[in-house]
Design a protein around this motif. Sequence first.
Motif, PDB file in Angstrom:
ATOM      1  N   LEU A  15      80.590  26.069  52.580  1.00 18.84           N
ATOM      2  CA  LEU A  15      80.547  25.220  53.767  1.00 18.84           C
ATOM      3  C   LEU A  15      81.874  25.283  54.521  1.00 18.84           C
ATOM      4  O   LEU A  15      81.892  25.462  55.745  1.00 18.84           O
ATOM      5  N   ALA A  16      82.973  25.168  53.803  1.00 23.26           N
ATOM      6  CA  ALA A  16      84.292  25.196  54.438  1.00 23.26           C
ATOM      7  C   ALA A  16      84.530  26.537  55.141  1.00 23.26           C
ATOM      8  O   ALA A  16      85.026  26.580  56.270  1.00 23.26           O
ATOM      9  N   THR A  17      84.153  27.624  54.491  1.00 22.24           N
ATOM     10  CA  THR A  17      84.318  28.951  55.095  1.00 22.24           C
ATOM     11  C   THR A  17      83.442  29.087  56.325  1.00 22.24           C
ATOM     12  O   THR A  17      83.873  29.597  57.363  1.00 22.24           O
ATOM     13  N   TRP A  18      82.221  28.621  56.244  1.00 22.27           N
ATOM     14  CA  TRP A  18      81.301  28.682  57.394  1.00 22.27           C
ATOM     15  C   TRP A  18      81.859  27.892  58.575  1.00 22.27           C
ATOM     16  O   TRP A  18      81.868  28.373  59.704  1.00 22.27           O
ATOM     17  N   LEU A  19      82.345  26.675  58.308  1.00 19.04           N
ATOM     18  CA  LEU A  19      82.938  25.864  59.372  1.00 19.04           C
ATOM     19  C   LEU A  19      84.169  26.543  59.972  1.00 19.04           C
ATOM     20  O   LEU A  19      84.358  26.534  61.181  1.00 19.04           O
ATOM     21  N   ALA A  20      84.998  27.138  59.117  1.00 24.66           N
ATOM     22  CA  ALA A  20      86.214  27.777  59.590  1.00 24.66           C
ATOM     23  C   ALA A  20      85.921  28.976  60.484  1.00 24.66           C
ATOM     24  O   ALA A  20      86.689  29.281  61.396  1.00 24.66           O
ATOM     25  N   ARG A  21      84.795  29.637  60.260  1.00 26.57           N
ATOM     26  CA  ARG A  21      84.486  30.876  60.979  1.00 26.57           C
ATOM     27  C   ARG A  21      83.482  30.715  62.117  1.00 26.57           C
ATOM     28  O   ARG A  21      83.048  31.714  62.697  1.00 26.57           O
TER      29      ARG A  21
END
Length: 60
Positions: free
Chosen positions: A46-52
């Motif tokens: 989730l954090a990676t998806w939000l960051a990208r």
Amino acid sequence: MYFTDRGIEELSSRRGEEEFTFEWLAEQLRTFVDLNPDFEVPVERLATWLARLDDEDEED
């Protein structure tokens, strides 16, 4: 409706008017993973998806 939608709806209804920083959100995610290590991979995703999110817009 997915099971998780209930949690998302509760979050929206209880805290939908609040403002927060991504720094605060990151700290809450770290705390959640510390308390619930089995959720480390989904939280990381989730954090990676939000960051990208912006990266996807640039590709279009």
